[in-house]
Each structure stands twice: as C-alpha cells, then as structure tokens.
Design a protein around this motif. Structure first.
Motif, short mmCIF file in Angstrom:
data_model
loop_
_atom_site.label_atom_id
_atom_site.label_comp_id
_atom_site.label_asym_id
_atom_site.label_seq_id
_atom_site.Cartn_x
_atom_site.Cartn_y
_atom_site.Cartn_z
N GLY A 266 80.00 46.49 51.20
CA GLY A 266 81.42 46.77 51.38
C GLY A 266 82.27 46.23 50.25
O GLY A 266 82.00 46.44 49.07
N GLN A 355 72.68 50.16 56.58
CA GLN A 355 73.73 50.00 57.56
C GLN A 355 73.37 50.76 58.81
O GLN A 355 72.74 51.83 58.74
CB GLN A 355 75.07 50.51 57.02
CG GLN A 355 75.70 49.63 55.96
CD GLN A 355 77.06 50.16 55.53
OE1 GLN A 355 77.16 50.94 54.59
NE2 GLN A 355 78.10 49.73 56.23
N ASP A 356 73.76 50.22 59.98
CA ASP A 356 73.55 50.97 61.21
C ASP A 356 74.77 51.85 61.48
O ASP A 356 75.70 51.92 60.68
CB ASP A 356 73.24 50.03 62.38
CG ASP A 356 74.41 49.11 62.72
OD1 ASP A 356 75.50 49.27 62.15
OD2 ASP A 356 74.23 48.23 63.58
N VAL A 357 74.76 52.54 62.62
CA VAL A 357 75.83 53.47 62.93
C VAL A 357 77.15 52.76 63.17
O VAL A 357 78.22 53.39 63.14
CB VAL A 357 75.45 54.34 64.15
CG1 VAL A 357 74.27 55.25 63.82
CG2 VAL A 357 75.11 53.46 65.37
N ASP A 358 77.13 51.45 63.42
CA ASP A 358 78.35 50.68 63.62
C ASP A 358 78.88 50.07 62.32
O ASP A 358 79.89 49.37 62.34
CB ASP A 358 78.11 49.55 64.64
CG ASP A 358 77.85 50.09 66.04
OD1 ASP A 358 78.46 51.11 66.39
OD2 ASP A 358 77.04 49.49 66.76
N GLY A 359 78.19 50.31 61.22
CA GLY A 359 78.65 49.80 59.94
C GLY A 359 78.22 48.39 59.63
O GLY A 359 78.69 47.80 58.65
N GLU A 360 77.34 47.80 60.46
CA GLU A 360 76.82 46.46 60.17
C GLU A 360 75.84 46.52 58.99
O GLU A 360 75.13 47.52 58.80
CB GLU A 360 76.14 45.88 61.40
CG GLU A 360 77.08 45.56 62.54
CD GLU A 360 78.02 44.41 62.22
OE1 GLU A 360 77.56 43.42 61.62
OE2 GLU A 360 79.22 44.51 62.55
N HIS A 361 75.77 45.45 58.22
CA HIS A 361 74.93 45.39 57.03
C HIS A 361 73.67 44.58 57.31
O HIS A 361 73.76 43.47 57.85
CB HIS A 361 75.69 44.76 55.86
CG HIS A 361 77.01 45.43 55.57
ND1 HIS A 361 77.12 46.50 54.71
CD2 HIS A 361 78.26 45.19 56.04
CE1 HIS A 361 78.38 46.88 54.65
NE2 HIS A 361 79.10 46.11 55.44
N THR A 395 79.93 38.41 58.26
CA THR A 395 81.18 38.74 57.58
C THR A 395 82.13 37.55 57.48
O THR A 395 83.12 37.61 56.74
CB THR A 395 81.89 39.89 58.30
OG1 THR A 395 82.12 39.52 59.66
CG2 THR A 395 81.05 41.16 58.26
N THR A 409 81.92 45.38 65.35
CA THR A 409 82.29 46.61 66.07
C THR A 409 82.07 46.45 67.56
O THR A 409 82.93 46.84 68.37
CB THR A 409 81.46 47.79 65.53
OG1 THR A 409 81.68 47.91 64.12
CG2 THR A 409 81.87 49.08 66.21
N THR A 445 68.89 57.73 58.71
CA THR A 445 69.75 57.94 59.88
C THR A 445 69.44 59.31 60.46
O THR A 445 69.57 60.34 59.79
CB THR A 445 71.24 57.86 59.49
OG1 THR A 445 71.51 56.56 58.93
CG2 THR A 445 72.12 58.06 60.71
#
Length: 571
Positions: A266, A355-361, A395, A409, A445
C-alpha cells in the motif's frame, strides 16, 4: 510441463494440456504482448533444466498453447574446459574475456589454452517477464544456475527483449505476429536461482525499473542479492547500439540466498524480501539452515535492512499428507507445547506476497531442508521438513508478524470503527502449513477466495483455500449457559440467529502456543438443521435464550419467541 485449468463446478484444478517437449521444466511464465498488428497475444515461456527456453502462443482456433519459438542461445566468453565465465580481471584471462561493460580479446601466451566465444548450454532456474513503461519494451529475465554437464555455477544470466515488429512462421506453416525474444544483455552472476522485477514509483520522481537476481553460488557466505536498474538509451555492447542496458546499483550480502521478492505494501512503501537460506553447502547437518530471511525497504536511493524475520518454525513429522501434525497433549489449563519448535524460519526457499479479498497484506515463506537443486533420493536422510509460514502485515507497527485475529476490515464491519492498537494482538496465532520440501508458492484469486498453490519437491503441486472459519452465535449474545461440569458453554444470539457451543480447553496455534482458553466446538445457524428439521421446524430465528438439560447425552433447549410457547429440545 502441464497446464491446469480451474473447474468452477468441481472447484479444482484439472489437467488441460501437456507440453511434452518440456519434460524437465524448472519454471513457467505467462505474459501478454500487443504486437505490431495491434492484437493482444498470450504467451507461455517454459524453462528447461536440461537447457533452453520454449515460448508457446495461445492458439484460439485449437484452444491450446502452440510452440512459437525457442529462445536463441548466445555466444559469450567462456572457458570451454570448466564451463565458467572468463573475466578480464582473472590473471590468466586470454583469448576472449568479459570486462565491466565490453568484451576484450587479449592474446594467449604460447601453449596456454584460453577462452573463446561459445554458446554453452545453460540450466535456467527462474523466468521473469516484465515491461518498462517508459519505453514500452517487454523483457524476459532468466536466472541461469550452471552450464549443463559442468559443476561450474559461474555463468551468465540473461535478459532478452521482445521483437514484435515482424511475423514468424509457426510449425503449422502459419504466419504468427511477434518474432520473439532476442538477446539484450548478459548479467555477470554466480549460481543464480531467482530473478524478479519491480517498478518503483514515487511522487515527483521518475519511475525506477529494478531487476533483482539471487546469486546462490554454492550456498553460503559468498552469496549475494543483486539490484540492477534499467537505464534507457545507454550504449548496449551486445546490440552495439544505444538501446539501453541494466546497470548494477546494489549488491546485498546474503547467506545462501535462494530467492528475492520485491513488492509494495500500500502506502507503506516498497520492500525486498531476501531468502537467506543456509550458511554453508548441505553435507548432512541441517544446522546450516539455521539462518533468518530479511526484509529490506526502499529509502529513495537504495534498499536498506528493515526487518529480520525471526519467527519460530515447526518440523512436519507426519508420515502422510495433508493432515496436520498431531496436537500436543494438554490439560484443561493452557501450558507449554509438547513439541520442539525451531528457533527461526529455517531453510527459506522463496517468498510470495499477496492480498486477500479484504485487502489485508500477507507474506508467505516457503521453507525446506536439503539444497534446492538436490533430488529426492539424496534428501531421504532428512526425516522431517520445516512447515511453511504465513505472516501478516501489522498496519499499526508497520511490520510483518504472526496472524492477527482482528484485521482492519473485519473489525470495522463488526464494530464500525478502526481496530484499536491495544487489542490488535489479542488472540494472535502462528499459521504454519506442512508442505514438505516447499519450493515456491503462487497466489490466485478465484471468485471471492484466494488459492495458494504450492510447488513441493516431495508433495507435488497442492492448492489450498486461504479462508478464515467464522463461528456465528457470539455476536450480541443474549444468554450464556453451562453444563453441570462447567466444561461446555452455550450462547444464543438473536442478531446472528445462531447457537454456539465452546469448550473450556486451550485453543493452540500451529506452534502449539495457547491462543485462547476456549475451543469452538459447533455453531447451529438459523437454517433448519440437517437431519433435525422435525426438531427445529423454523430454524433459530429470534433465538434469545439457551439452557442445558442433562439427559443421556448433552442436549440443547432452544427457546424462540417466534415459535410460540414452550421449548424445543433435542439430545
């Protein structure tokens, strides 16, 4: 090599095509190019351990990949006896030698065998396709480990450039646009195992196009991670034109580095993961793998050390797959794990950022013992392999750490506000996966899920769904009940229309560390229970209370305001 295709019905990868000419494939790379005819073409490059790289093009008419061309060999200064690079800095270099930028041809003394231009057959280990946006050029970087038939690892790795200006005749006699890859530059490397690329973008500055090479050498302190930068319009000796070239910007000391992986988290910046794998060549003592991989960060001019990934590992001592290792023997009170864990991420082989679907790294570390180039029978003396590791980006602290129970998220969905820093590490857990001699991973994905596909030297290719189990029945719970032993607790949630059962027993992570004093047993959702429709005819809508009745077995008494007077029970 084989091509697999995802089946949306069976939810599995299935065999689509066999590339029989590539029987010793070490890597594959998919890429797309818009050629001079204006059409977008899809290609597949396949590296062969026995030498050579085949490029296939997607043939829509036949629904298959068809052979397009073989990447041409390049004549470079080699010692034809040893199969090693001839460098001009060597005292006995003569005949032909490689300098910093150019090739020289010093005369050999009488009777002394020299070096010569030759197109040795090299063993490619890793491919990387990338584009330089400023010039629109497509490149293919190739990490060559050694010359075939020789033990010398002192060989050139190569960068090829795509020529899309002319058509090529296919094996079927058809004209196919895109002539193919042509030699662009030779990189002076030593036992290269990996190559990768990233375009570093920053506000107010030109994009820096960085190429990375992992020089494993023979494994040990002589290893180095190289950072090259593409500089347009510099004189290119191989092409004898101002076509640009890659300039060496940084050499990062390493220990048996087997992989380099650049990525961006990010707005937190660009990072380079360096897989320090071993301190010396493996001769039977797995202690050589006791070295931690490192994470470097781009500071605007170079990559500097940011984090040493010092996390514990655990050996996979199971005799079959994919069942996890047996859980340790524990009492009802959390205690130390009964298995012995390794002190670090031993034997790091490669990295995969995703990244997963929630935007986590996340950062996935493939791990294994035994040298990466050793065959299965030679590694039979090693009984167990370290499990591969998944780390998550924190984060708040801006580092990779063990998995977090509260991701940003998810917390905002439940509580309507960002996760508080002081509770971010609550119920943090280590996540390890028994992948055997894991070499690499890829993340894909599919729909709303992430699939992690591993390449393992002893387990083959394995696809894993990266999902988190949820336990409904705790959100906005109205009541709590326990059985007479106070071992099992029951909750009822009108909000989630569910009943949940938890047990007073330690919940352990992959390393055997206690995460919670409770273990989730079961959740019964609002939908009619399978096989119990007669007992709960309207599901659990409106459930507000739960009580426990001692019968022949533990039973549930569910009281729902929507179901009229009385209770519905079951045993």
């Amino acid at each position: 090599a084989v091509v697999l295709m995802w089946n949306a019905t069976s939810l599995k990868y299935e065999l689509f095509q066999e590339l029989r000419a590539e029987s010793s494939a070490s890597d594959v790379e998919f890429f797309e190019v818009t050629n001079l005819d204006g059409r977008l073409y899809s290609y597949l490059a396949v590296a062969n351990l026995r030498g050579g790289i085949g490029v296939y093009v997607w043939d829509a008419a036949r629904s298959m990949f068809a052979m397009h061309h073989a990447v041409p060999a390049v004549s470079l200064p080699y010692n034809v006896t040893s199969g090693c690079i001839c460098r001009c800095s060597q005292p006995d270099a003569c005949g032909a030698c490689f300098g910093a930028l150019f090739t020289y041809f010093p005369q050999c003394p009488p009777g002394q065998a020299g070096c010569q231009y030759t197109d040795l057959v090299l063993s490619p280990r890793k491919l990387k396709h990338f584009t330089v946006a400023q010039t629109g050029e497509h490149f293919l970087a190739v990490a060559n480990y050694n010359s075939v038939g020789s033990t010398c690892t002192d060989v050139f790795s190569m960068v090829y450039r795509w020529n899309g200006d002319a058509p090529r005749s296919s094996r079927q006699g058809e004209a196919v646009w895109g002539y193919g890859f042509e030699a662009f530059q030779a990189l002076d490397t030593h036992g290269a195992l990996d190559v990768d690329f990233v375009a570093v973008e920053s506000a107010g500055a030109a994009t820096r196009n960085m190429l990375f090479v992992a020089n494993f050498a023979e494994g040990g302190p002589g290893s180095v991670a190289m950072v090259w930068e593409h500089v347009p319009y510099l004189y290119n000796h191989l092409l004898q034109a101002r076509a640009g070239r890659f300039e060496l910007r940084q050499s990062i000391p390493a220990q048996g580095v087997s992989a380099v992986h650049p990525f961006r988290v990010g707005d937190d910046g660009y990072f380079l993961a360096v897989a320090n794998r071993q301190t010396a060549p493996f001769t039977g003592d797995i202690a050589v793998y006791s070295v931690s991989p490192q994470l470097l960060k781009w500071n605007g001019t170079m990559f500097e050390l940011y984090q040493t990934l010092e996390f514990a590992s655990i050996p996979d001592e199971t005799s079959y797959f994919p069942d996890p290792p047996p859980a340790p023997n524990v009492s009802a009170v959390p205690g130390p794990p009964t298995w012995t864990s390794l002190s670090n991420l031993a034997g790091a082989t490669s990295f995969t950022y995703f990244q997963d679907v929630d935007g986590e790294h996340y950062l996935l570390v493939a791990q294994s013992f035994c040298d990466p180039l050793t065959n299965r029978s030679a590694c039979s003396s090693i009984v167990s392999q370290p499990q591969s590791t998944i780390l998550q980006w924190d984060t708040t602290e801006k580092i990779f750490t063990e998995m977090l129970a509260w991701a940003d998220t998810l917390y905002e969905e439940v509580h309507g506000e960002p996760v508080h820093p002081e509770i971010r590490r609550y119920h943090q857990a280590a996540l390890r996966m028994p992948m055997g001699r894991a070499l690499r991973f890829a993340a894909a994905t599919v729909g709303d899920e992430v699939l992690l596909v591993s390449s393992s030297a002893d387990k083959g290719a394995v696809a894993i769904r990266f999902v988190f189990n949820t336990a409904p029945g705790f959100g906005g719970a109205f009541t709590l009940a326990a059985d007479s032993s106070h071992r099992f607790l029951y909750t009822a949630s009108e909000k989630e229309q569910a009943v949940a059962v938890i047990e007073l027993a330690p919940s352990l992570d992959s390393l055997g560390n206690p995460v919670s004093i409770f273990e989730h047993v079961q959740s019964l959702s609002q939908l009619p229970l399978q096989g119990r429709v007669d007992a709960v005819p309207q599901g659990l809508q409106g459930v507000r209370s739960v009580s426990v009745e001692e019968v022949d077995c533990t039973g549930y008494i569910v009281d729902s305001g929507m179901m009229g007077p009385g209770s519905v029970g079951g045993g």
